[in-house]
Every structure is written in structure tokens, then in C-alpha cells.
Design a protein around this motif. Structure first.
Motif, PDB file in Angstrom:
ATOM      1  N   MET A 191      31.526  46.156  49.287  1.00 26.11           N
ATOM      2  CA  MET A 191      30.580  45.942  50.384  1.00 26.11           C
ATOM      3  C   MET A 191      29.749  44.682  50.139  1.00 26.11           C
ATOM      4  O   MET A 191      29.361  44.392  49.008  1.00 26.11           O
ATOM      5  N   THR A 192      29.469  43.944  51.202  1.00 24.98           N
ATOM      6  CA  THR A 192      28.605  42.766  51.097  1.00 24.98           C
ATOM      7  C   THR A 192      27.211  43.205  50.662  1.00 24.98           C
ATOM      8  O   THR A 192      26.599  44.054  51.319  1.00 24.98           O
ATOM      9  N   PRO A 193      26.674  42.652  49.566  1.00 27.18           N
ATOM     10  CA  PRO A 193      25.333  43.061  49.122  1.00 27.18           C
ATOM     11  C   PRO A 193      24.279  42.814  50.207  1.00 27.18           C
ATOM     12  O   PRO A 193      24.386  41.862  50.992  1.00 27.18           O
ATOM     13  N   GLU A 194      23.277  43.677  50.236  1.00 27.24           N
ATOM     14  CA  GLU A 194      22.204  43.596  51.240  1.00 27.24           C
ATOM     15  C   GLU A 194      21.539  42.217  51.260  1.00 27.24           C
ATOM     16  O   GLU A 194      21.311  41.639  52.331  1.00 27.24           O
ATOM     17  N   THR A 195      21.238  41.684  50.079  1.00 24.76           N
ATOM     18  CA  THR A 195      20.550  40.388  50.026  1.00 24.76           C
ATOM     19  C   THR A 195      21.409  39.283  50.638  1.00 24.76           C
ATOM     20  O   THR A 195      20.906  38.404  51.343  1.00 24.76           O
ATOM     21  N   VAL A 196      22.728  39.343  50.381  1.00 23.56           N
ATOM     22  CA  VAL A 196      23.642  38.335  50.928  1.00 23.56           C
ATOM     23  C   VAL A 196      23.737  38.485  52.451  1.00 23.56           C
ATOM     24  O   VAL A 196      23.724  37.496  53.192  1.00 23.56           O
ATOM     25  N   ALA A 197      23.823  39.731  52.929  1.00 24.28           N
ATOM     26  CA  ALA A 197      23.899  39.985  54.373  1.00 24.28           C
ATOM     27  C   ALA A 197      22.646  39.456  55.088  1.00 24.28           C
ATOM     28  O   ALA A 197      22.732  38.857  56.172  1.00 24.28           O
ATOM     29  N   LEU A 198      21.486  39.655  54.489  1.00 28.61           N
ATOM     30  CA  LEU A 198      20.232  39.158  55.088  1.00 28.61           C
ATOM     31  C   LEU A 198      20.190  37.628  55.074  1.00 28.61           C
ATOM     32  O   LEU A 198      19.704  36.994  56.016  1.00 28.61           O
ATOM     33  N   PHE A 199      20.725  37.023  54.006  1.00 26.46           N
ATOM     34  CA  PHE A 199      20.747  35.567  53.912  1.00 26.46           C
ATOM     35  C   PHE A 199      21.697  34.972  54.959  1.00 26.46           C
ATOM     36  O   PHE A 199      21.383  33.963  55.600  1.00 26.46           O
ATOM     37  N   VAL A 200      22.850  35.618  55.168  1.00 27.36           N
ATOM     38  CA  VAL A 200      23.782  35.181  56.211  1.00 27.36           C
ATOM     39  C   VAL A 200      23.111  35.308  57.588  1.00 27.36           C
ATOM     40  O   VAL A 200      23.263  34.433  58.449  1.00 27.36           O
ATOM     41  N   SER A 201      22.350  36.385  57.791  1.00 28.78           N
ATOM     42  CA  SER A 201      21.628  36.576  59.062  1.00 28.78           C
ATOM     43  C   SER A 201      20.653  35.427  59.317  1.00 28.78           C
ATOM     44  O   SER A 201      20.557  34.909  60.442  1.00 28.78           O
ATOM     45  N   TYR A 202      19.930  35.054  58.271  1.00 30.50           N
ATOM     46  CA  TYR A 202      18.983  33.935  58.374  1.00 30.50           C
ATOM     47  C   TYR A 202      19.713  32.644  58.758  1.00 30.50           C
ATOM     48  O   TYR A 202      19.297  31.910  59.661  1.00 30.50           O
ATOM     49  N   LEU A 203      20.852  32.370  58.098  1.00 26.91           N
ATOM     50  CA  LEU A 203      21.628  31.154  58.397  1.00 26.91           C
ATOM     51  C   LEU A 203      22.209  31.208  59.806  1.00 26.91           C
ATOM     52  O   LEU A 203      22.251  30.188  60.507  1.00 26.91           O
ATOM     53  N   ALA A 204      22.636  32.401  60.231  1.00 27.28           N
ATOM     54  CA  ALA A 204      23.178  32.556  61.589  1.00 27.28           C
ATOM     55  C   ALA A 204      22.098  32.224  62.627  1.00 27.28           C
ATOM     56  O   ALA A 204      22.383  31.587  63.651  1.00 27.28           O
ATOM     57  N   GLY A 205      20.863  32.632  62.343  1.00 26.44           N
ATOM     58  CA  GLY A 205      19.755  32.307  63.246  1.00 26.44           C
ATOM     59  C   GLY A 205      19.494  30.807  63.301  1.00 26.44           C
ATOM     60  O   GLY A 205      19.257  30.236  64.367  1.00 26.44           O
ATOM     61  N   LYS A 206      19.566  30.158  62.141  1.00 26.21           N
ATOM     62  CA  LYS A 206      19.318  28.704  62.077  1.00 26.21           C
ATOM     63  C   LYS A 206      20.440  27.920  62.775  1.00 26.21           C
ATOM     64  O   LYS A 206      20.192  26.976  63.519  1.00 26.21           O
ATOM     65  N   ILE A 207      21.673  28.304  62.520  1.00 25.28           N
ATOM     66  CA  ILE A 207      22.824  27.542  63.003  1.00 25.28           C
ATOM     67  C   ILE A 207      22.981  27.659  64.528  1.00 25.28           C
ATOM     68  O   ILE A 207      23.551  26.783  65.169  1.00 25.28           O
ATOM     69  N   THR A 208      22.460  28.758  65.096  1.00 28.55           N
ATOM     70  CA  THR A 208      22.568  28.966  66.549  1.00 28.55           C
ATOM     71  C   THR A 208      21.224  28.744  67.248  1.00 28.55           C
ATOM     72  O   THR A 208      21.019  29.220  68.366  1.00 28.55           O
ATOM     73  N   ASN A 209      20.326  28.032  66.597  1.00 27.49           N
ATOM     74  CA  ASN A 209      19.002  27.778  67.163  1.00 27.49           C
ATOM     75  C   ASN A 209      19.131  27.159  68.558  1.00 27.49           C
ATOM     76  O   ASN A 209      19.890  26.225  68.769  1.00 27.49           O
ATOM     77  N   GLY A 210      18.383  27.711  69.520  1.00 33.17           N
ATOM     78  CA  GLY A 210      18.425  27.169  70.883  1.00 33.17           C
ATOM     79  C   GLY A 210      19.467  27.821  71.765  1.00 33.17           C
ATOM     80  O   GLY A 210      19.484  27.605  72.981  1.00 33.17           O
TER      81      GLY A 210
END
Length: 325
Positions: free
Chosen positions: A92-111
Motif C-alpha cells: 500500500m502507498t504510505p499515508e505520508t506519500v499519498a498526502l504528498f502526491v495530493s499536495y503536488l496534484a493540487g499545485k500541478i492543476t492550479n487554476g
């Protein structure tokens, strides 16, 4: 010491699971499916044996817990079931990694608003469900998974966390009945793909022998991403150093812009050989251009709050300078 809500809920789920396991002689993960169904519906499945139904008491009410507590308690139960019995690609993807990917997904799709997202190899759904919970802008989310136990856990995981996700139970390297999406997130399973005939449909097939599944999943993700859309992959650290990496390099150069590579900390994984990085890509389109300087980051330990805050500030600056519309 008073137990946290996560510990209390995990204890209840674990007790239910062990009761099912003892009675039905199933694996822990298959028993967990029945336990989570029991939690979700508030009663054992209708087709359960009468004697088992009588044994399933102290059923927790998910509505009385926060979503984050449910997610963490279910994660603990899945991790217990996977311990020592799971193939490497099913971890399973570790929780910390999943949250970090979520943060990057928010940044990369900004706007962007109303984003369609997809995970072709969702496993138990932890990565995709975490991203869905963190990003309000996702308006249609879908996932593929071939393993029957993992996809049942993923569906129940999503239902308990009140996340609307469409699941496809299939070999994810076969065609999907779906339109291309704006965002792909995936923790790529590492290993060989056994179906050489199916692999022949892919540019990234091996010249001889079995092809790497993780390469084929990158190409399949590209197939289902809109021009200009983004992909965030959790990749094995050796991805660009393996014997078939020249072909992968050439393919990515032709099809995508590399947005960034972030090396995750050793402490996020059990051992060095499990260590992973994050690869961010943009599929080329008529209005896309290559970045002068992709984001290259060595992520410090997630436990080092000061260092993490510092690196996040640097990443935010990079996005402001290079990506923000």
C-alpha cells in the motif's frame, strides 16, 4: 492512556475480521472485506451463515468517526493483512506519500476546475482516495484494478470514506471504456507483465522476453490522458537505470514534458530496495511547452517538520515561477 479514535476503530475492525477469519478459514484480507461490508451496512452480509452473524457483535458505526480516522483505521487493518503475505507490487502507498502526491496534484492543476482523475492500478485505493479527499476540484474519479481482493477493499474503502469513485475490475493494460482524463495518479506496480501478446500493442514492449509492467502502465496512462493533461507517478528509484530504460527515455521525450522528479526519503519505506521517487509529466499538446528547468528535489524525512516546511516553501516558489497561470 486513553486510546485514539483510530485505535478504537481499528480494534473493532480487527476483532470483526479475526472473528470472520476464525469462522470461515479465509485469509485476513478476504475476512476484512466481510468486516468492512458489515461496518458499511451496519449488519453482516445477507448471505452470511447464521452462526457467524450471531458472532459479529460490537459493529462500529462509521458515521460517528471522522473520515481521516476511518481512512487510518482501515489502512492499519490492510497493513496487518498484507504483512508478510503480499507481493512487493501490492504494497500500500504510505499515508505520508499519498498526502504528498495530493499536495503536488493540487499545485500541478492550479487554476483548473472540474478535473477528471484516474488511477489505472489502484490497489486498495489508498493513493487515489487520499487525493480525492484532498482535492475538491475532482468531479469524476475512476480506477482500474485486476486483483479481486484488492478492488473489493478499494470499493469498501471509498464507500466508508464517502468518496464517489468508478472502479473497473480488469487487467489495466487492456482498453478502458472511458474518456481521457485531466490527471492520472498512480503508484506503479514493479515487475514483468506476463501477457506478451497484449504487451505487443505497446511501444514500450521489450525487444525480447517479458516487458516491464511499470513501463507499460506509463504508456497506458499516457493513452488515457488528454493532451496537456498531467500524470503523477510513484516510481521505483531505478526506473531510469534499468535495462529497458533507453526506450522509456525516448518515449517520454517524444510524448511528454518532464515537470519534475522528487526523490522520496528512505524513512518513508521499509528498506532501500523499496525506495521510490515521484515523477510528474505533462502530455504534449498543441498549447504545451517544455520547462526550462524541471523541479528536481530530494525530499527530507517527513518527520523533520522544519526541513519539510523549508522544502515545501521552495517547491511553492518553483511552481509560482514556472507553472502558475
Amino acid at each position: 492512556m486513553e486510546k485514539s479514535n483510530v485505535e478504537v476503530l481499528f480494534g473493532q475492525i480487527d476483532n470483526l475480521t479475526e472473528t470472520v477469519q476464525q469462522y470461515m478459514n479465509e485469509t485476513y484480507l478476504d475476512s476484512l472485506i466481510i468486516a468492512l461490508e458489515t461496518c458499511f451496512y451496519g449488519s453482516p452480509p445477507e448471505d452470511a451463515d447464521e452462526r457467524l452473524i450471531q458472532k459479529l457483535d460490537n459493529i462500529p458505526d462509521p458515521a460517528s468517526y471522522e473520515i481521516v480516522d476511518i481512512r487510518k483505521a482501515v489502512q492499519l487493518a490492510i497493513l496487518k493483512g498484507m504483512k508478510g503475505a503480499t507481493q512487493q507490487q501490492h504494497l500500500m502507498t504510505p499515508e505520508t506519500v499519498a498526502l504528498f502526491v495530493s499536495y503536488l496534484a493540487g499545485k500541478i492543476t492550479n487554476g483548473q476546475e472540474k478535473i477528471r482523475a484516474f488511477d489505472p492500478v489502484a490497489g486498495t485505493g489508498n493513493l487515489l482516495i487520499t487525493v480525492t479527499e484532498q482535492l475538491d476540484k475532482l468531479h469524476h474519479v475512476s480506477a482500474g484494478e485486476v486483483d479481486p481482493t484488492l478492488i473489493k477493499l478499494a470499493v469498501l474503502n471509498a464507500n466508508l470514506q464517502k468518496q464517489e469513485i468508478e472502479f473497473f475490475h480488469q487487467d489495466s493494460l487492456r482498453p478502458f471504456l472511458m474518456d481521457p482524463v485531466d490527471l492520472v495518479v498512480s503508484d506503479l506496480p514493479v515487475g514483468y507483465y506476463p501477457d506478451d501478446i497484449r504487451a505487443n500493442d505497446y511501444e514500450l514492449k521489450a525487444d525480447e522476453g517479458h516487458s516491464y509492467a511499470h513501463h507499460l502502465f506509463i504508456e497506458q496512462s499516457m493513452n488515457y490522458t488528454k493532451p496537456g493533461g498531467y500524470m503523477i507517478f510513484v516510481i521505483p528509484e531505478f526506473l531510469f537505470d534499468s535495462d529497458q530504460s533507453d526506450k522509456l527515455h525516448a518515449y517520454l521525450q517524444e510524448q511528454a514534458h518532464i515537470i519534475g522528479v522528487l526523490q522520496l526519503p528512505e524513512t518513508a519505506f521499509k528498506s532501500d530496495k523499496n525506495r521510490k521517487s515521484i515523477l510528474m509529466l505533462q502530455k504534449k499538446g498543441p498549447n504545451t511547452t517544455a520547462l526550462k528547468q524541471p523541479l528536481l528535489v530530494q525530499v527530507p524525512s517527513f518527520k523533520n517538520t522544519e526541513a519539510i516546511n523549508d522544502i515545501l516553501a521552495q517547491i511553492n516558489q518553483w511552481f509560482a515561477a514556472n507553472m502558475d497561470q
